[in-house]
Design a protein around this motif. Structure first.
Motif, PDB file in Angstrom:
ATOM      1  N   THR A   1       0.694  -1.081  -0.043  1.00 56.39           N
ATOM      2  CA  THR A   1       0.110  -0.228   0.007  1.00 56.39           C
ATOM      3  C   THR A   1       0.776   1.150  -0.046  1.00 56.39           C
ATOM      4  N   SER A   2       1.956   1.058   0.298  1.00 55.79           N
ATOM      5  CA  SER A   2       2.907   2.568   0.652  1.00 55.79           C
ATOM      6  C   SER A   2       3.633   2.532  -1.036  1.00 55.79           C
ATOM      7  N   SER A   3       3.749   4.052  -1.171  1.00 52.06           N
ATOM      8  CA  SER A   3       4.728   4.225  -2.369  1.00 52.06           C
ATOM      9  C   SER A   3       5.962   4.002  -2.269  1.00 52.06           C
ATOM     10  N   MET A   4       6.708   4.082  -1.016  1.00 51.72           N
ATOM     11  CA  MET A   4       7.985   3.417  -0.816  1.00 51.72           C
ATOM     12  C   MET A   4       7.948   1.845  -1.046  1.00 51.72           C
ATOM     13  N   GLY A   5       7.084   1.189  -0.616  1.00 55.45           N
ATOM     14  CA  GLY A   5       6.989  -0.491  -1.168  1.00 55.45           C
ATOM     15  C   GLY A   5       6.983  -0.491  -2.454  1.00 55.45           C
ATOM     16  N   ARG A   6       5.995   0.204  -3.043  1.00 54.73           N
ATOM     17  CA  ARG A   6       5.955  -0.203  -4.691  1.00 54.73           C
ATOM     18  C   ARG A   6       7.072   0.381  -5.286  1.00 54.73           C
ATOM     19  N   ALA A   7       7.730   1.290  -4.882  1.00 52.38           N
ATOM     20  CA  ALA A   7       9.011   1.655  -5.600  1.00 52.38           C
ATOM     21  C   ALA A   7      10.055   0.867  -5.639  1.00 52.38           C
ATOM     22  N   TYR A   8      10.082   0.197  -4.107  1.00 51.50           N
ATOM     23  CA  TYR A   8      11.103  -0.937  -3.990  1.00 51.50           C
ATOM     24  C   TYR A   8      10.705  -2.121  -4.977  1.00 51.50           C
TER      25      TYR A   8
ATOM     26  N   VAL B   1      -3.673  10.807   2.931  1.00 49.86           N
ATOM     27  CA  VAL B   1      -2.297  11.149   2.871  1.00 49.86           C
ATOM     28  C   VAL B   1      -2.188  10.427   1.231  1.00 49.86           C
ATOM     29  N   ASN B   2      -1.596  11.419   0.432  1.00 55.18           N
ATOM     30  CA  ASN B   2      -1.011  11.249  -0.826  1.00 55.18           C
ATOM     31  C   ASN B   2       0.531  10.952  -0.856  1.00 55.18           C
ATOM     32  N   ALA B   3       1.290  10.384  -1.371  1.00 49.84           N
ATOM     33  CA  ALA B   3       2.676  10.112  -1.431  1.00 49.84           C
ATOM     34  C   ALA B   3       3.260   9.745  -3.014  1.00 49.84           C
ATOM     35  N   VAL B   4       4.654  10.114  -3.051  1.00 52.09           N
ATOM     36  CA  VAL B   4       5.380   9.615  -3.939  1.00 52.09           C
ATOM     37  C   VAL B   4       6.574   8.942  -3.606  1.00 52.09           C
ATOM     38  N   ALA B   5       7.361   7.989  -4.217  1.00 57.07           N
ATOM     39  CA  ALA B   5       8.405   7.544  -3.887  1.00 57.07           C
ATOM     40  C   ALA B   5       9.201   7.082  -5.039  1.00 57.07           C
ATOM     41  N   VAL B   6      10.687   7.555  -4.607  1.00 56.26           N
ATOM     42  CA  VAL B   6      11.800   6.966  -5.828  1.00 56.26           C
ATOM     43  C   VAL B   6      12.851   6.359  -5.199  1.00 56.26           C
ATOM     44  N   PRO B   7      13.154   5.118  -5.716  1.00 54.84           N
ATOM     45  CA  PRO B   7      14.175   4.371  -5.409  1.00 54.84           C
ATOM     46  C   PRO B   7      15.616   4.811  -5.814  1.00 54.84           C
ATOM     47  N   PHE B   8      16.706   4.132  -5.185  1.00 54.28           N
ATOM     48  CA  PHE B   8      18.003   4.553  -5.598  1.00 54.28           C
ATOM     49  C   PHE B   8      19.021   3.508  -4.746  1.00 54.28           C
TER      50      PHE B   8
END
Length: 261
Positions: free
Chosen positions: A149-156, A210-217
């Motif tokens: 459910t998290s943008s962070m998890g989806r980006a990972y 809550v809206n969110a965006v995530a970027v992996p590096f």
């Protein structure tokens, strides 16, 4: 116990210590905000036999990772776990480098910015910095959110090899229960869009406002994947704000910290 198929490294059964893995599963059983768990809780959450849980809990108590409240008959995390957490944070060079940039980002965007990494089927927050005006629900260091459910998890998930991603998604769907199929479909849509967007969004997925965006590096020194995310109140920071303003800035910050692929 953490499914073998979802481990981040290929398993060499000759070297894998099952007893150690089971002990760590007891420590992972605690969820954010929980202070006490009993043996029944451990059995339900790990799937381990009661006798095994009893032995593991006793051992972890002797070693200082759990503390038994004899009055309640329940366990709390003890100082040993806290010291490991501090060791992780203090040993993360990328975190030290990222903090001043995160402060500037949070102030300019007026939201919360976080840095996290994978922990089982969750993403754990290493650091969160909020602007003084941010009204969003901010998660503190050590907090966890589901990958699904998290943008962070989806980006990972989006940057994992196909076989690893498939195994993780299957286990996430199973653990999500009745809502698993719908949540999986939403996550897969974002993961698929990553190829073009180079980021993943979560609009009201884990909280209604809550809206969110995530970027992996990939961090330069250890080569592991970390994820930057920015979250804000959906009532005042809509999808358009995140897509047109927040996401481009977050991508630029990620490129300063490591290899975005």
């Amino acid at each position: 116990m953490t499914p073998i198929s979802t481990l981040s490294e290929p398993l060499d059964e000759r070297k894998f210590v099952v007893a150690l893995a089971r002990g760590l599963d007891l420590l992972r059983a605690f969820k954010p905000g929980e202070t006490m768990l009993g043996n029944r809780d451990f059995v339900e959450r790990t799937g381990l036999p009661k006798a095994t849980v009893n032995r593991l809990a006793y051992t972890l108590t002797v070693l200082g990772y759990l503390r038994l409240d004899e009055t309640l008959g329940k366990y709390a995390l003890d100082a040993g776990v806290l010291s490991l957490g501090f060791a992780l944070l203090s040993g993360t060079d990328t975190l030290e480098l990222a903090r001043p940039h995160m402060r500037t980002f949070a102030r300019e965007v007026g939201a919360a910015v976080s840095l996290g990494c994978r922990d089982g089927l969750d993403m754990i927050y290493l650091e969160t910095i909020r602007s003084e005006t941010a009204l969003t629900l901010g998660l503190a260091s050590g907090s966890k959110l589901s990958m699904l459910t998290s943008s962070m998890g989806r980006a990972y998930l989006a940057v994992q090899p196909l076989d690893v991603r498939a195994a993780l998604l299957a286990e996430l769907k199973r653990s999500a229960g009745k809502e698993g199929a719908a949540l999986l479909a939403d996550a897969e849509k974002e993961i698929e869009a990553f190829a073009q967007e180079r980021c993943c969004y979560s609009f009201r997925a884990w909280h209604d406002d809550v809206n969110a965006v995530a970027v992996p590096f990939r961090e330069p020194r250890e080569g592991r994947w970390l994820v930057l995310s920015c979250s804000g109140p959906a009532s005042s920071m809509g999808e358009e704000v995140f897509r047109e303003s927040v996401a481009p800035r977050l991508k630029a910050l990620a490129r300063r910290l490591g290899d975005t692929g």
